[in-house]
Each structure stands twice: as C-alpha cells, then as structure tokens.
Design a protein around this motif. Structure first.
Motif, short mmCIF file in Angstrom:
data_model
loop_
_atom_site.label_atom_id
_atom_site.label_comp_id
_atom_site.label_asym_id
_atom_site.label_seq_id
_atom_site.Cartn_x
_atom_site.Cartn_y
_atom_site.Cartn_z
N LEU A 116 8.83 -6.90 -10.61
CA LEU A 116 9.47 -8.37 -10.15
C LEU A 116 9.00 -8.66 -8.89
O LEU A 116 8.80 -9.83 -8.66
CB LEU A 116 11.06 -8.10 -10.16
N CYS A 117 8.93 -7.76 -7.82
CA CYS A 117 8.33 -7.92 -6.61
C CYS A 117 7.01 -8.64 -6.69
O CYS A 117 6.84 -9.66 -5.90
CB CYS A 117 8.32 -6.71 -5.79
N TYR A 118 6.09 -7.87 -7.58
CA TYR A 118 4.89 -8.61 -7.57
C TYR A 118 4.61 -10.19 -8.31
O TYR A 118 4.10 -11.14 -7.59
CB TYR A 118 3.86 -7.52 -8.42
N VAL A 119 5.78 -10.10 -9.34
CA VAL A 119 5.78 -11.43 -9.81
C VAL A 119 6.35 -12.42 -8.93
O VAL A 119 5.73 -13.58 -8.60
CB VAL A 119 6.74 -11.44 -10.91
N VAL A 134 0.66 -8.91 -2.99
CA VAL A 134 0.42 -8.70 -1.53
C VAL A 134 0.94 -7.43 -1.01
O VAL A 134 2.10 -6.80 -1.50
CB VAL A 134 1.00 -9.92 -0.61
N GLU A 135 0.50 -7.06 0.14
CA GLU A 135 1.09 -5.74 0.94
C GLU A 135 2.64 -5.77 1.05
O GLU A 135 3.32 -4.74 0.75
CB GLU A 135 0.42 -5.70 2.20
N SER A 136 3.03 -6.92 1.46
CA SER A 136 4.64 -6.84 1.71
C SER A 136 5.59 -6.68 0.48
O SER A 136 6.58 -6.04 0.47
CB SER A 136 4.91 -8.24 2.58
N ALA A 137 5.01 -7.14 -0.65
CA ALA A 137 5.55 -7.14 -1.83
C ALA A 137 5.48 -5.70 -2.36
O ALA A 137 6.66 -5.09 -2.69
CB ALA A 137 4.96 -7.98 -2.80
N ALA A 138 4.43 -4.96 -2.27
CA ALA A 138 4.43 -3.55 -2.41
C ALA A 138 5.43 -2.55 -1.65
O ALA A 138 6.09 -1.74 -1.96
CB ALA A 138 2.99 -3.07 -2.05
N ILE A 139 5.41 -3.06 -0.28
CA ILE A 139 6.54 -2.33 0.63
C ILE A 139 7.87 -2.62 0.22
O ILE A 139 8.75 -1.74 0.07
CB ILE A 139 6.03 -2.61 2.12
N LEU A 140 8.01 -3.78 0.04
CA LEU A 140 9.49 -4.09 -0.24
C LEU A 140 9.66 -3.39 -1.59
O LEU A 140 11.09 -3.05 -1.75
CB LEU A 140 9.53 -5.67 -0.49
N ILE A 156 5.34 4.99 -4.68
CA ILE A 156 4.06 4.25 -3.77
C ILE A 156 2.80 4.44 -4.91
O ILE A 156 2.13 3.19 -5.02
CB ILE A 156 3.77 4.99 -2.55
N LEU A 157 2.60 5.60 -5.50
CA LEU A 157 1.36 5.65 -6.29
C LEU A 157 1.52 4.47 -7.50
O LEU A 157 0.76 3.86 -7.78
CB LEU A 157 1.43 6.97 -6.87
N VAL A 158 2.61 4.28 -8.12
CA VAL A 158 2.68 3.27 -9.29
C VAL A 158 2.65 1.80 -8.63
O VAL A 158 1.95 1.00 -8.95
CB VAL A 158 4.17 3.26 -9.91
N VAL A 159 3.07 1.71 -7.39
CA VAL A 159 2.81 0.28 -6.88
C VAL A 159 1.56 0.17 -6.52
O VAL A 159 1.02 -1.19 -6.78
CB VAL A 159 3.56 0.22 -5.18
N GLU A 160 0.72 1.19 -6.01
CA GLU A 160 -0.59 0.79 -5.81
C GLU A 160 -1.37 0.88 -7.19
O GLU A 160 -2.29 0.09 -7.08
CB GLU A 160 -1.01 2.27 -4.94
#
Lengths: 246, 248
Positions: free
Chosen positions: B108-111, B116-122, B189-193
């Motif tokens: 959802l954050c990526y969508v 972007v980086e901030s979406a990943a961190i969020l 974090i691994l999944v996010v990356e």
C-alpha cells in the motif's frame, strides 16, 4: 515560619459497586503553630493517611480549606511515607539531591547526612540499605526541602524496638537543629508522648478531633521511660474516651 | 583446572561448521556450497565493496526507521498508558494496525506514495510502531503510583519526573521493544527492499535468487547475523548493565 490552619468540612469516598459511600472526615479543624511537633493519634483505618494526603495536595477531592499564614494554598511539605519510597535506581545522595530546588546548593545535605549518620552510605543504592537506614534517608529528604510542614505517616512502624528508638532519637536531634512544624501520625501513645509538644486524638470515621493534650513532660526528661509511662497512665485514667481509641 | 564450559561456544560453532561441511560433501550440489566457498564469496564481495555498500544502505534504513518508530512509540505508549480515555478510543486502531500483514502495508505504501525511499521507510515504521506502543503502554500501566505521588508532593515537575521516576521503570520495556523491534525490522526491511528498491540487502538477495547464487545468499546472511550480534554486544548489553547496576 507561618502558622497553618486546616479546616476540612468533609471528605467522602463515593460508593463503589456494593460498598456504599464512606464519609472519611467530617468537620475536622486543626491549627498548627509554627515549629510545633504535633502527634495525631487515632485508631487504625480512621483516615489519618487521607488527612496527610489532603494536606500534601495529593488528594484534592474534599470540601474545606487549608490556610498558610493568610493565604489559601497548600504549604510546602516534606512527606515521610510509611514506606520510604526511595528511587531504587538512584543512590542515597541522588535521591536527596533530586528533591532540592534549583537554587539550593547540594552541599546543604552534607550536615543532614552527618546528623543522621549516613555520610558513609551516601553513594549506596537503596536496595542495600536496611529498613532503618532507608527511613533515615526519607527523613533527610523531607528536611532537605526546608518545608513549611513535615508530614510523617507512622515512619517507625515495622522497625524492631531498638532501631525504632535509635531513628526516633536521630529524628528529634535533627528536628531540634531545624525546628520545623511536624504532623506525626501514629497509633502508639507511648511514641506520641515521647515525641510531641501536643497530641491530637482523632475519632474513628467520620474522623474529627476528640481531644487535644499538651505534653507537659520537659524534653530533657523524656529519655526517662518512667516519667513518660506515668504521664501515659495519668492520661488513660483521666480521659476514658482516649482509652477506646487505642 | 581447565574449565571446559569456557570452550562451549567455540566448540558448538565448530560443530555447526562440521555438520555443514559434511552435509555439503554428502549432497555434492550447487544448492549447499561448503563453508570454504561461502567464506571466499564473502571475502570477494567485501573486497569489491559490494557487500559493505548494500549492507550499509540497509543499516541506514534500519537506523532511521527504528529511531522514528521507537521515539514515536514511546511517546504515544506513555500517553495511552497514562490516559484511560485516549486509550479506550485508540485501542481499536492499535488492534487493526497490529494485525495488518507487513506485506500489505508495504504494498500500500508503494502504491500510494510511489517507489521512493520515504515510502519504504514509512512502511517499516508503520509495521513496527504498534508493537512499540503496546509494549510501552503496558509498562506505563505498571508504574509505581507511590513513587509518582512522591514526585508530585515534592514538586519534581514534569521533566524530572519523566527522567528520574518514569523512565527507569520503563527501561525493561524499552529494551524488550528494542530487541523484538530490531529482529522484526530487519526482516521487514528486506521485503521492502526486495519489492521496491534497487539497492540494499533485500535487493541483492533477490538478485542472487534469480541467479541461483546460493553461496552469495549465504555470505550475505553471515554478514547480517554478525551485524546483529555486534549491535547486541556493543550497544544493548552495555546499556542493560549500566541501567541495572542498582540491582542487588
């Protein structure tokens, strides 16, 4: 120092489930002269701790007023609780320094430690102290803030007799060096006679003042158990209402 | 006398390596390379700067998201633990966020915010935050009322009360949130990356998977485990010791 007037019209604990409402205090009037050592004596569970908490400002749900000098305000207090309530993660010295005002120098606690014979133990954590020593630390903490009134809630309870006697004598020594107004709660008439200028007897709830008695025994004769005991017997004979309270 | 217990950790590690070596020798397959080969790949990717680069980026993301989640979580947890009304109101929100799968938050954050980086961190923060809040809230509920009363009648003020009376009592809960948080955040974090970044450990592992490079995957895993152990030994253990020194 300023005289303090305490008038509590009522303190009521509201009904909770099956327990009905409980009138803890009704029409209680106390006047404290400055520098006076007052003992409050009453049956256990009569609401003495509630009274101290009201004076300390911890309990604000009551009808009445507290007047310091001419102002309606809470006095600055030093509170010696039944159990010492020291922060276990701070040393003896840090516990005392913590309560000082920003303008008070931390050196000011050195003579207090000296009088209470805790100079050696000042950098120790409270868990290593005996109960008697912890009580002495909490006494120092209360004196250190230079309060308008010292509240003491049975501070010698559950100490063995020699320790209680030792702490009591140290307390008196400190108090004679720094005569603050003291409200000392106890249910032990012997202790009250040994310590007080004036003893105030309180009733079972709803709590009010039954009788006030000035202790005529001069302070330098109070180490003599016999004269204290004689005064105690005399009190119990003259006032039958006191006997019921004890 | 030699105390054999002292050598237990080293012995157990050796036994682990021996079993690994034995298995890979027995299977003789690309899917389980022997320790020596993994060590070689590890050394190679360290020397090329690839591993430090990706590990560093992942660590950076870890530090940023972890700090924000802990700070926010502690603040909100203390407030909810001290205020019954707010707690009753937000309790349901917490339950919802606790139970949303990590993968859903990340997608959802990526969508919503783009790759972007901030979406990943969020995404990482949202996954971790409810855990911290719940742990700290429980801690705040167990605060010693006697000590709080003491602080109040000696007029310690908000700052002193927080630093000297409340925080030391919350410390075990904060440490527990930290440990469970690190373990959780690493994995997320691994999944996010993997899903939306073009660098970091997750991205590299994904690449190795596509190339079927098992030695690479294992070399990165070792780096990973080593870093976590270092954090535990260099930061968390000393913190524990310092804050528990008053105990008998």
């Amino acid at each position: 120092m300023t005289p303090i007037q305490i008038n509590i019209n009522s303190k009521i604990y509201p009904a909770v489930e099956k327990a009905g409402q409980h009138v803890a205090i009704a029409d209680l009037k106390l006047s404290l002269n400055s520098g006076e050592f007052i003992c409050l004596v009453g049956p256990s569970g009569c609401g003495k701790t509630t009274l101290l908490n009201i004076i300390a400002g911890l309990d604000t749900d009551y009808e009445g007023e507290i007047i310091v000098g001419r102002q309606h305000t809470h006095p600055k207090i030093g509170y010696i609780f039944q159990n010492p309530r020291l922060l276990p993660w701070r040393t003896v010295r840090e516990n005392i320094e913590l309560v000082l005002d920003s303008h008070q120098s931390t050196d000011s606690i050195d003579p207090l430690l000296e009088t209470m014979q805790l100079t050696q133990a000042q950098h120790v954590y409270p868990e290593r102290l005996s109960l008697g020593m912890s009580r002495r630390v909490s006494i120092i903490r209360a004196f250190a803030v230079d309060p308008e009134v010292l509240l003491m809630d049975e501070p010698f309870v559950s100490l063995d007799a020699p320790t209680a006697r030792q702490v009591r004598e140290l307390l008196l020594k400190l108090w004679q060096q720094r005569p603050h107004t003291v409200l000392f709660v106890t249910h032990d008439l012997r202790e009250a006679i040994a310590l007080a200028d004036r003893i105030i007897f309180l009733s079972a709830p709803p709590m009010h003042v039954i009788r006030e008695i000035i202790v005529p025994v001069p302070r330098n004769e109070r180490r003599d158990e016999a004269s204290l005991e004689a005064f105690r017997q005399q009190l119990l004979q003259n006032y039958s209402d006191i006997k019921q309270l004890l | 006398m030699i105390n054999p217990r002292k050598y237990f950790p080293a012995l157990s590690l050796l036994a682990f390596l021996a079993i690994w070596q034995g298995m890979s020798f027995y299977l003789n397959s690309n899917t389980l390379p022997p320790p020596a080969q993994v060590a070689f790949v590890f050394w190679q990717s360290c020397a090329s700067g690839q591993l430090p680069y990706h590990l560093g980026l992942t660590l950076l993301r870890l530090v940023v998201s972890f700090s924000i989640a802990m700070l926010l979580g502690c603040a909100i947890g203390i407030v909810l633990g001290r205020n019954k009304k707010l707690d009753a109101f937000f309790d349901n929100w917490l339950v919802i966020f606790l139970n949303v799968p990590a993968l859903v938050t990340i997608i959802l954050c990526y969508v919503w915010f783009g790759l972007v980086e901030s979406a990943a961190i969020l995404a990482v923060i949202i996954n971790k935050l409810p855990n911290v809040i719940v742990t700290i809230r429980e801690g705040t509920r167990t605060l010693d009322q006697d000590l709080l009363d003491m602080a109040r009648c000696y007029h310690l003020g908000k700052r002193k009360t927080l630093v000297h009376v409340i925080w030391p009592q919350l410390h075990p809960f904060v440490m527990s949130a930290t440990r469970s948080g690190l373990a959780l955040i690493w994995k997320i974090i691994l999944v996010v990356e993997l899903l939306g970044r073009s660098n970091g450990m997750g991205y590299q592992l994904h690449l190795f998977f596509q190339l079927f490079d098992v030695a690479g995957i294992m070399a990165y895993t070792i780096a990973f485990v080593a870093v976590i152990q270092l954090i535990e030994l260099m930061i968390l253990k000393p913190l524990d010791r310092k804050s528990q020194r008053w105990r008998r």
